[in-house]
Design a protein around this motif. Structure first.
Motif, PDB file in Angstrom:
ATOM      1  N   PHE A 116       5.740  -0.896  -7.412  1.00 49.91           N
ATOM      2  CA  PHE A 116       4.680  -1.563  -8.161  1.00 49.91           C
ATOM      3  C   PHE A 116       5.147  -2.079  -9.507  1.00 49.91           C
ATOM      4  O   PHE A 116       6.148  -1.603 -10.073  1.00 49.91           O
ATOM      5  N   LEU A 117       4.432  -3.068 -10.015  1.00 52.94           N
ATOM      6  CA  LEU A 117       4.543  -3.565 -11.379  1.00 52.94           C
ATOM      7  C   LEU A 117       3.180  -3.360 -12.027  1.00 52.94           C
ATOM      8  O   LEU A 117       2.153  -3.699 -11.439  1.00 52.94           O
ATOM      9  N   ILE A 145       0.640  -4.982  -9.302  1.00 54.76           N
ATOM     10  CA  ILE A 145       1.140  -5.760  -8.169  1.00 54.76           C
ATOM     11  C   ILE A 145       2.026  -4.801  -7.392  1.00 54.76           C
ATOM     12  O   ILE A 145       2.919  -4.178  -7.976  1.00 54.76           O
ATOM     13  N   ALA A 146       1.796  -4.642  -6.104  1.00 50.39           N
ATOM     14  CA  ALA A 146       2.544  -3.634  -5.361  1.00 50.39           C
ATOM     15  C   ALA A 146       2.919  -4.131  -3.971  1.00 50.39           C
ATOM     16  O   ALA A 146       2.208  -4.926  -3.359  1.00 50.39           O
ATOM     17  N   ILE A 147       4.057  -3.635  -3.490  1.00 50.69           N
ATOM     18  CA  ILE A 147       4.436  -3.772  -2.096  1.00 50.69           C
ATOM     19  C   ILE A 147       4.302  -2.384  -1.489  1.00 50.69           C
ATOM     20  O   ILE A 147       4.992  -1.443  -1.893  1.00 50.69           O
ATOM     21  N   GLU A 148       3.368  -2.222  -0.576  1.00 53.58           N
ATOM     22  CA  GLU A 148       3.130  -0.915   0.029  1.00 53.58           C
ATOM     23  C   GLU A 148       3.947  -0.756   1.307  1.00 53.58           C
ATOM     24  O   GLU A 148       4.146  -1.700   2.067  1.00 53.58           O
ATOM     25  N   PHE A 149       4.429   0.476   1.519  1.00 51.68           N
ATOM     26  CA  PHE A 149       5.120   0.858   2.742  1.00 51.68           C
ATOM     27  C   PHE A 149       4.259   1.965   3.344  1.00 51.68           C
ATOM     28  O   PHE A 149       4.484   3.159   3.092  1.00 51.68           O
ATOM     29  N   ASP A 207       9.243 -12.645  -0.885  1.00 48.58           N
ATOM     30  CA  ASP A 207       9.835 -12.224   0.383  1.00 48.58           C
ATOM     31  C   ASP A 207      10.191 -10.747   0.320  1.00 48.58           C
ATOM     32  O   ASP A 207      10.646 -10.237  -0.720  1.00 48.58           O
ATOM     33  N   VAL A 208      10.010 -10.045   1.443  1.00 51.04           N
ATOM     34  CA  VAL A 208      10.399  -8.636   1.566  1.00 51.04           C
ATOM     35  C   VAL A 208      11.320  -8.502   2.782  1.00 51.04           C
ATOM     36  O   VAL A 208      10.991  -8.972   3.881  1.00 51.04           O
TER      37      VAL A 208
END
Length: 678
Positions: A116-117, A145-149, A207-208
């Motif tokens: 996250f940011l 702002i987050a990329i969740e796994f 992109d991830v």
């Protein structure tokens, strides 16, 4: 008539104007950020909640053999610039990290982790499906702002599966998701997975990528066409969070690199014009006013030079004149930028004028008040140091030491104030107070009803061992606390331990010999060699920790008066006597009513005796203690008979020379100052 400006303020203002004119181009440019941590340490990272560091790897949730609810975060200490309001530029960023999601019970999965940011460096949310990002009672409080796994399908958040990644912006309902198993990646496999997250500001695309290897795949798992410029603040913090709910899932981060790009430094003035190599110089006739221009040029160059000389002379005179300024004035200029500077007025208002009804604790170095800040609705603890030279020196020691420390089991310093001759520290408020009050309050009141549950007590033992391992072996400079006792161990809302009161702490370089100082601390917790030689080492902290562990297990103070006689009983001697008779389990606190894990109880008692060994040599390090409590090392070997020590000379210090900062109003008997070494 206007009041004349203070000479120091005039000097500062003049210097500011000069620097502004000379350095203005630098203010207009922004630096890109870059860091690479092949192995993680607490030098650059802060741990929140249940997160921990072990062997260069960050664990974000509790490592337990039974299902539990847990949440934790790790955050990079320094804020990162993501936008430049002067140039209206938004940075691109890339990050790469390796993580694994393990589980001793594959059927007990959930809930996942997130990168996250956030504009806040205190991001810590609730367990369960909230991924440690969002508070369950204040869903809109945390901005991120987050990329969740995500490793659990939660219909409440519109999850597509129990193995997916997604982009979240200030909500756990993802803007776009992708099933990782469709790309051959099982998030819950236990294997090390490397993730790459790239955001191109110009292309407005995120992109991830995921891989079981360190080679970046050609195609991304998740691509989102999005403009993040509205959500990326000027400065934000980067980190990871994770959570569980009724699960034994573990979330580990093993390495991390991060960089921003896109900020352009301002070019030198000479390069603003494009000059061709074949340009023909053009001669311009001299102006009739050439000598006037030269004169003006001379004044243009000489003027600033004279002004600089004037400032230097004026500054030298001012510094000489103000050399004897009060301590707090000079102190402000040297303070670290981390903790906030409070005004005396707002602290006085928050404590109702330091009213006696707001007092929550007293010590030799100050009084602690509960402070309510009406503007934010928050509650803090304000420590007000006494107006003595000693109080000031202890205040400075506490501030300079604790401001640079980051650990989940330390009391969080929120700010400070040096004003009106007052010295004040603002800490995170601990709703459950200090450990001694929880252990003994009901006992002192003649009640034997409820008691601190064993699970909490064992967690306190592990938490204290963890933070002392950090202070002794993981800080850049070793920190010797010198005053470990139950009244300096605070308990948060979940009864997690937080070590506080660094007024007596000392910084030391690793592998350096300890410096002999005036013996300081509290009788009952002081190691024999410290009383004899006045040298504080990590072994003296270990001794104090051992005494605290015996208190936690037995529910007795270090030195107590027997209920049926006037005889004073030393806790270490009493437990050691039971150990020598093979009855050490009988030392367990009777108020627990037998509701404890017997193996854990024996482990705590044996660790307590091993640490409180009169001979400093056999005492374990705090890292070894932590490994023992976590079941990762063999127990301490404790002799059946307590060792006796003899010193070659008499005690060099009288009792009056030994500092004891027992809280005012305590029921400590005079015999508390007895010294027993054998």
């Amino acid at each position: 008539m206007p009041t004349a400006m203070n000479p120091r303020k005039l000097l500062a203002f003049s210097l500011f104007l000069l620097l502004l004119s000379l350095l203005r181009p630098q203010f207009a440019s922004s630096r890109n950020t870059s860091f690479d941590f092949p192995s993680l340490s607490l030098r650059n990272l802060s741990l929140l909640g249940d997160s921990y560091l072990r062997g260069g790897v960050i664990g974000l949730t509790r490592e337990l053999s039974v299902p539990a609810s847990s949440s934790g975060s790790v955050i990079y200490n320094e804020p990162i610039r993501f936008s430049d309001p002067d140039s209206n530029l938004t940075a691109s960023f890339s990050t790469k990290f390796s993580f694994s999601v393990n589980n001793i019970n594959p059927a007990s999965f959930g809930d996942g982790l997130a990168f996250f940011l956030s504009p806040d460096n205190q991001t810590l949310g609730s367990p369960g499906g909230y991924l440690g990002l969002v508070n369950s009672t204040q869903l809109t409080k945390n901005k991120f702002i987050a990329i969740e796994f995500d490793t659990k399908l939660d219909p409440h958040f519109d999850d597509p599966s129990d193995n997916h990644i997604g982009l979240d912006i200030e909500s756990l309902i993802s803007i776009k998701t992708a099933d990782s198993t469709s790309y051959g990646i099982d998030l819950k496999s236990g294997n090390l997975i490397t993730a790459w997250i790239d955001y191109e500001s110009g292309l407005k695309k995120l992109d991830v990528f995921l891989s079981y290897t360190s080679s970046k795949p050609e195609s991304s798992i998740l691509t989102v066409e999005i403009d993040l410029s509205e959500h990326l603040k000027e400065f934000m913090f980067a980190g990871f969070s994770a959570s569980t709910e009724g699960s034994t899932e573990l979330h580990l981060i093993e390495n991390w690199s991060f960089q921003t790009s896109g900020f352009l430094s301002l070019k030198p003035r000479d390069h603003l014009h494009n000059v061709s190599e074949n340009s023909v110089p053009i001669q311009v006739p001299e102006s009739p006013n050439k000598h006037h221009k030269k004169l003006g040029l001379g004044f243009g160059i000489a003027g600033p030079a004279f002004f600089c000389v004037f400032l230097v002379i004026f500054g030298w005179i001012s510094v000489k004149k103000w050399r004897g300024i009060r301590m707090e004035k000079s102190f402000k200029a040297e303070l670290v930028t981390g903790p906030r500077q409070f005004s005396y007025r707002e602290l006085k208002s928050a404590t109702r004028g330091f009213h006696s009804s707001r007092i929550v604790g007293r010590g030799a170095f100050g009084t602690v008040y509960k402070a309510h800040f009406e503007d934010s609705g928050s509650v803090s603890a304000v420590k007000r140091s006494k107006h003595t030279h000693e109080g000031k020196s202890e205040f400075l020691a506490e501030l300079t030491i604790i401001a640079g420390l980051r650990h989940k089991n330390l009391v969080q310093l929120q700010g400070w104030c040096v004003e009106k001759g007052e010295l004040l520290l603002v800490y995170e408020f601990m709703p459950n107070g200090s450990l001694d009050k929880v252990l003994y309050q009901e006992f002192d009141m003649g009640k034997f009803g409820t008691s601190l549950k064993w699970a909490y007590r064992y967690n306190i033992a592990v938490g204290l061992a963890s933070v002392l391992t950090y202070l002794h072996q993981e800080c850049e400079q070793q920190v010797i606390h010198r005053d470990i006792k139950t009244s300096n161990v605070m308990l948060d809302v979940n009864f997690n331990p937080r070590l506080g009161d660094f007024g007596l702490a000392r910084l030391m370089d690793h592998d350096k010999s300890p410096v002999s100082t005036l013996t300081a601390g509290t009788m009952g917790y002081l190691a024999p060699e410290y009383l004899q030689y006045g040298k504080a080492t990590e072994k003296t902290d270990v001794f104090s920790y051992g005494v605290v562990m015996l208190e936690v297990a037995c529910g007795k103070r270090p030195i107590e008066r027997e209920s049926k006689s006037e005889r004073m009983v030393n806790l270490v001697d009493w437990v050691w006597g039971l150990h020598s008779e093979g009855r050490i389990i009988e030392a367990a606190d009777v108020r627990l009513r037998g509701e404890f894990d017997e193996d854990e109880m024996k482990r705590i008692l044996m660790v307590g005796l091993g640490c409180a060994n009169p001979d400093s040599g056999p005492r374990p390090t705090m890292r070894r203690v932590l490994q023992i409590l976590n079941g990762e090392a063999e127990p301490v070997l404790v002799p059946r008979v307590k060792p006796s020590l003899s010193f070659s000379c008499e005690l060099p210090l009288s009792l009056e020379e030994i500092v004891s900062d027992e809280e005012e109003g305590s029921n400590t008997p005079e015999h508390f100052l007895q010294i027993k070494i054998g």
